[in-house]
Motif scaffolding. Structure first.
Motif, mmCIF file in Angstrom:
data_model
loop_
_atom_site.group_PDB
_atom_site.id
_atom_site.type_symbol
_atom_site.label_atom_id
_atom_site.label_comp_id
_atom_site.label_asym_id
_atom_site.label_seq_id
_atom_site.Cartn_x
_atom_site.Cartn_y
_atom_site.Cartn_z
ATOM 1 N N TRP A 1 0.799 -1.219 0.000
ATOM 2 C CA TRP A 1 0.000 0.000 0.000
ATOM 3 C C TRP A 1 0.842 1.283 0.000
ATOM 4 O O TRP A 1 0.448 2.275 -0.620
ATOM 5 C CB TRP A 1 -0.959 -0.002 1.191
ATOM 6 N N ALA A 2 1.947 1.283 0.682
ATOM 7 C CA ALA A 2 2.746 2.514 0.742
ATOM 8 C C ALA A 2 3.208 2.962 -0.645
ATOM 9 O O ALA A 2 2.942 4.099 -1.060
ATOM 10 C CB ALA A 2 3.931 2.329 1.696
ATOM 11 N N PRO A 3 3.887 2.113 -1.435
ATOM 12 C CA PRO A 3 4.271 2.572 -2.778
ATOM 13 C C PRO A 3 3.087 2.778 -3.710
ATOM 14 O O PRO A 3 3.118 3.661 -4.565
ATOM 15 C CB PRO A 3 5.200 1.455 -3.281
ATOM 16 N N VAL A 4 2.029 1.964 -3.559
ATOM 17 C CA VAL A 4 0.861 2.121 -4.444
ATOM 18 C C VAL A 4 0.182 3.463 -4.205
ATOM 19 O O VAL A 4 -0.181 4.186 -5.151
ATOM 20 C CB VAL A 4 -0.119 0.955 -4.234
ATOM 21 N N LEU A 5 0.002 3.843 -2.955
ATOM 22 C CA LEU A 5 -0.600 5.150 -2.658
ATOM 23 C C LEU A 5 0.319 6.279 -3.098
ATOM 24 O O LEU A 5 -0.154 7.346 -3.519
ATOM 25 C CB LEU A 5 -0.909 5.255 -1.166
ATOM 26 N N GLY A 6 1.623 6.057 -3.007
ATOM 27 C CA GLY A 6 2.553 7.073 -3.507
ATOM 28 C C GLY A 6 2.424 7.267 -5.001
ATOM 29 O O GLY A 6 2.454 8.406 -5.498
ATOM 30 N N VAL A 7 2.260 6.184 -5.736
ATOM 31 C CA VAL A 7 2.065 6.282 -7.190
ATOM 32 C C VAL A 7 0.744 6.981 -7.506
ATOM 33 O O VAL A 7 0.656 7.786 -8.443
ATOM 34 C CB VAL A 7 2.123 4.878 -7.822
ATOM 35 N N ALA A 8 -0.291 6.684 -6.726
ATOM 36 C CA ALA A 8 -1.579 7.344 -6.948
ATOM 37 C C ALA A 8 -1.469 8.852 -6.718
ATOM 38 O O ALA A 8 -2.015 9.656 -7.495
ATOM 39 C CB ALA A 8 -2.629 6.741 -6.017
ATOM 40 N N ALA A 9 -0.777 9.239 -5.654
ATOM 41 C CA ALA A 9 -0.575 10.671 -5.412
ATOM 42 C C ALA A 9 0.213 11.309 -6.554
ATOM 43 O O ALA A 9 -0.049 12.451 -6.949
ATOM 44 C CB ALA A 9 0.151 10.871 -4.083
ATOM 45 N N LEU A 10 1.159 10.555 -7.099
ATOM 46 C CA LEU A 10 1.931 11.055 -8.231
ATOM 47 C C LEU A 10 1.044 11.276 -9.447
ATOM 48 O O LEU A 10 1.191 12.268 -10.177
ATOM 49 C CB LEU A 10 3.036 10.047 -8.560
ATOM 50 N N GLY A 11 0.095 10.370 -9.689
ATOM 51 C CA GLY A 11 -0.827 10.552 -10.809
ATOM 52 C C GLY A 11 -1.702 11.771 -10.641
ATOM 53 O O GLY A 11 -1.947 12.523 -11.600
ATOM 54 N N LEU A 12 -2.199 12.000 -9.412
ATOM 55 C CA LEU A 12 -3.013 13.179 -9.160
ATOM 56 C C LEU A 12 -2.204 14.454 -9.357
ATOM 57 O O LEU A 12 -2.689 15.437 -9.940
ATOM 58 C CB LEU A 12 -3.569 13.112 -7.734
ATOM 59 N N LEU A 13 -0.965 14.442 -8.891
ATOM 60 C CA LEU A 13 -0.098 15.602 -9.074
ATOM 61 C C LEU A 13 0.173 15.849 -10.553
ATOM 62 O O LEU A 13 0.248 17.010 -11.002
ATOM 63 C CB LEU A 13 1.216 15.376 -8.318
ATOM 64 N N SER A 14 0.314 14.774 -11.330
ATOM 65 C CA SER A 14 0.547 14.929 -12.765
ATOM 66 C C SER A 14 -0.640 15.605 -13.447
ATOM 67 O O SER A 14 -0.470 16.435 -14.346
ATOM 68 C CB SER A 14 0.804 13.563 -13.404
#
Length: 835
Positions: free
Chosen positions: A355-368
């Motif tokens: 969950w930690a890296p997956v949520l980090g990737v999701a936050a990255l997508g939102l930031l993009s």
């Protein structure tokens, strides 16, 4: 209603009305999120931890005991996986269930649990001999069809292709009836037969702990602790118990170091920048189409902040929706992909999401998504409300880019080039990628100037291309974003290609061996002379007509301590240790691949024959004689340099007389031959039956191929470049509708209209590919040094995969222009307004 809430409602309605554009943006934002999330989930699900695999290993038992082959001494480490061999050539009497039970805590109950092979007429198949009806085996295999077997019956795994009612006829044993289909909890591709009384045959291969052998599952009154393991090892038993699989407390992840943090930050910046550049033109399309509505909001009192908020809400809504859908799809794809991959080979555990890296990737997508909408949001706040409401086209060129922007970009590029020259000398490639980001950002800032500069050549082009280039120059904000996106993708892929090809060539050059390709080596360890004689006789029987050259083991004068005579050289910048081959003329002839009169005479006169020229100084070779059980020595021997059979060869040959003059004794324990065992050869297994301390090795030469993953990078580049280019081309086609209407009115054929659109795609992707080629070449050359150097003074290896680079630079522009050329162009004749 708050302004933020109103902006979100407007963004949601706009996204629903323009479903095609919205889908395009969501794909661009969500695709990286989906792929990365799927990979994280797949790897985590396929990683079966010791605790997860405990049921398949032990069932409901407390421990598993496996009898080791005769003559093997076992010394397990605290994790239960370490082992070593040595000692007797023959083992003591095999223990039975009663003797093993006496070694366990009082009250222990045992049930047979042996693994090996079942020999069928069609060939051997993996087999497990245990009673699946016993409560101790609960969970070892799950029943999928039929029932668990009893005496004279078996169950099979689905991969075997058998069904209940089929009959197996083992070689030399009674037939067995298939009564059930069972599944391994974590290995769906396993092909295995399970039954309570199988005629097991041990495989003819080297044994490793827990791999195969007769044994038992044990239910004990208390856990089998490490204090009891040495005694069980001494009795010839390998132990697997539940305490060995207890996971250590604390975090599974090691603390992040500086390079890891910098690498992670670099990846975040690159992904956000690339996604913003790719999706930016699509957001700009929406801004063009909504220009009038935004102007009406401004005319009714909406401020520049409100307009920015509305456009940014587009990024938030589309980015959020893309992230949520991509994350869910990535998790599902990872779990499903793990089960599919495991059916081809490998193992799979319960669904597991990091969950930690997956949520980090999701936050990255939102930031993009927000970053992609940032530039259109600024443009929306600056638009001229009166001009838009009056129906006049916006004066894009009137607000030319600030002169400070290209200057700042040039400064960043120069600074990045200086920094990358320093970074390439650092250990690891992280610093190179970090400084490459500075170059990329500088080139992004320079791109509007590059678009304007290259637009000067439009006058010398044919009409369709001239219109395309001039329109691209007029709309520099839109064009520069797409060109920069293509540039970023191309530069990254070219850099990866050069780095990977350089590393492949460096590994090929660094490959070295003491034997020529195709040479077979048989080494005997510590064994009695009688055992070696039997082993040698078996090798002669198994290799009829093959000429065998003898090699000798070096020992002290008492014959109790083994020695290795070695020297160290640098091969392709890597410190490489060479061990002496002690033998005669027949061994030298094999290593040289021919008869060399000079080398043969030197060996006969008592000199060492050396294949590494740098190791010989003034006709002398300095050696270190090392032993694990005796004192080390240093000696110098006379030597000559000779040419080996192949250029990757090194090492040296010592005559027996020279070794014995230095105070050692020799004994034959090695055999060499120019022979390639055929596929499926049982030579190693047949020799291991004589003694488990034999090693059989065949020199195959350098076998690694260039990384096939490079073509995956090419596929990704094609998708990103073509997608981003077509998005920008769609915007250009929308903006050029008045010009195309005029061309239609004066009789321009439809082919010309398509050429104008295709010219936009060719200009955008071509300019981006050329700039990316230059940037990628610099980054790739810089990457090659930390990837191919192995110490001070070692030169870097630089290799360019020309076919790959050509495909990366030429392929996307051609595909983009071809796709744009095939796009249906619609244009209508505009109505003139007479005042």
């Amino acid at each position: 209603m708050s302004a933020a809430r109103a902006a979100l409602r407007i963004a949601r309605r706009t996204a629903w009305r323009s479903r095609g554009r919205s889908a395009l943006i969501m794909v661009m934002i969500g695709l990286p999120v989906l792929v990365i999330t799927a990979m994280f989930t797949l790897v985590e699900t396929m990683a079966v931890t010791g605790r997860e695999g405990l049921v398949a290993e032990l069932g409901a038992a407390d421990a598993r005991l496996t009898r080791v082959p005769a003559g093997t001494e076992l010394h397990q480490d605290p994790r239960g996986g370490g082992w070593s061999t040595g000692g007797r050539d023959d083992g003591g009497p095999a223990l039975g269930a009663a003797e093993v039970a006496r070694l366990l805590p009082p009250g222990a109950r045992l049930t047979p649990f042996g693994t090996g092979e079942l020999h069928l007429p069609t060939g051997p198949v993996e087999a497990l001999s245990t009673d699946l009806r016993d409560p101790l085996t609960a969970g070892v295999r799950t029943l999928a069809e039929g029932r668990f077997p009893s005496a004279g019956e078996v169950a099979v795994t689905p991969a075997s292709g058998l069904r209940p009612g089929d009959v197996l006829r083992p070689v030399g044993a009674a037939p067995l009836t298939v009564v059930g289909v069972v599944e391994h909890p974590h290995r769906p591709s396993l092909r295995q037969v399970v039954g309570p009384d199988l005629p097991l045959v041990q495989p003819k291969r080297f044994w490793s702990p827990g791999e195969f052998g007769p044994g038992w599952l044990a239910a004990t009154t208390r856990p089998v602790t490490w204090s009891e393991v040495p005694a069980l090892n001494a009795a010839g038993l390998h132990v697997t118990s539940r305490p060995m699989f207890e996971e250590a407390a604390g975090s599974r992840y090691s603390p992040a170091n500086v390079q890891h943090a910098i690498g992670l930050g670099t990846m975040v910046i690159m992904v956000v920048l690339e996604t913003a550049l790719l999706a930016g033109p699509a957001f700009a399309v929406g801004l063009r189409r909504r220009r009038r509505k935004l102007a009406e909001i401004a005319a009714q009192g909406g401020s520049a902040r409100h307009l920015r908020m509305i456009v940014l809400a587009d990024g938030l809504v589309l980015g959020g929706a893309a992230t949520v859908l991509a994350t869910a799809a990535g998790i599902g794809s990872g779990v499903l992909g793990a089960s599919i991959v495991a059916r081809w080979g490998g193992q799979v555990g319960p669904p597991d999401v990091p969950w930690a890296p997956v949520l980090g990737v999701a936050a990255l997508g939102l930031l993009s998504g927000l970053a992609a909408a940032l530039v259109p949001a600024v443009q929306a706040a600056r638009q001229d409300t009166v001009s838009v409401l009056a129906g006049r086209a916006p004066s894009v060129a009137a607000r030319s880019e600030r002169r400070a922007l290209p200057l700042a970009g040039l400064v960043l590029v120069l600074a990045g080039l200086g920094a990358i020259a320093v970074a390439r000398r650092q250990e690891g490639s992280t610093w190179v990628w970090a400084t490459a980001v500075v170059i990329m950002v500088g080139l992004v800032m320079l791109t509007p100037w590059l678009v304007r500069f290259t637009g000067r050549a439009a006058a010398r082009l044919r009409l369709p291309l001239r219109l395309s280039v001039r329109d691209a120059v007029r709309h520099r904000a839109r064009t520069a974003s797409a060109v920069a996106a293509v540039m970023g993708v191309t530069a990254t892929v070219v850099a990866v290609g050069i780095g990977a090809q350089s590393e492949h060539l460096d590994r090929q050059r660094a490959y070295t061996s003491a034997r020529p390709t195709g040479m077979l080596a048989i080494w005997g360890g510590t064994m009695a002379d009688e055992t070696w004689d039997k082993l040698r006789a078996q090798a002669v029987r198994r290799l009829p007509g093959v000429s065998l050259a003898s090699g000798y083991q070096v020992r002290d004068t008492t014959g109790r301590h083994r020695y290795a005579l070695r020297y160290t050289v640098r091969w392709n910048g890597i410190r490489t240790r060479r061990t002496a081959a002690v033998g005669g003329q027949d061994l030298l002839r094999l290593l040289q691949g021919r008869h060399d009169p000079r080398a043969a005479a030197a060996l006969a006169s008592g000199k060492a024959v050396v294949f590494d020229p740098s190791a010989v100084r003034d006709g002398r070779l300095r050696l270190r004689a090392g032993s694990t059980s005796g004192p080390a020595r240093t000696l110098e021997v006379p030597a000559v340099v000779a040419t080996p059979a192949e250029e990757h060869q090194g090492g040296f040959v010592l005559p027996r007389g020279l070794v014995e003059q230095a105070g050692f004794s020799t004994v034959e324990r090695q055999l060499y031959a120019m022979h390639r065992p055929p596929a499926g050869s049982t030579l190693a297994g047949d020799l291991a039956e004589v003694s488990p301390r034999v090693t059989v090795a065949s020199e195959e030469g350098y076998r690694n191929l260039p990384d096939p993953g490079l073509w995956g990078w090419l596929a990704g580049a094609l998708i990103l470049v073509v997608g981003g280019t077509l998005a920008a081309t769609g915007l250009a086609a929308a903006d050029m509708r008045p010009e195309r209407s005029t061309m239609t009115a004066i009789g321009a054929p439809r082919r010309t209209l398509r050429m104008v659109v295709a010219g936009q795609a060719l200009y955008i992707s071509g300019l981006g590919a050329l700039v990316g080629l230059g940037a990628g070449a610099v980054m790739g050359v810089a990457l090659a040094r930390p990837m191919t150097t192995h110490g001070a003074g070692d030169p870097a290896t630089i290799a360019v995969p020309w076919l790959f680079v050509l495909a990366v630079v030429v392929g996307p522009p051609l595909l983009s222009s071809a796709a744009a050329l095939l796009t249906r162009t619609r244009s209508g004749v505009g109505r003139a307004s007479w005042g």
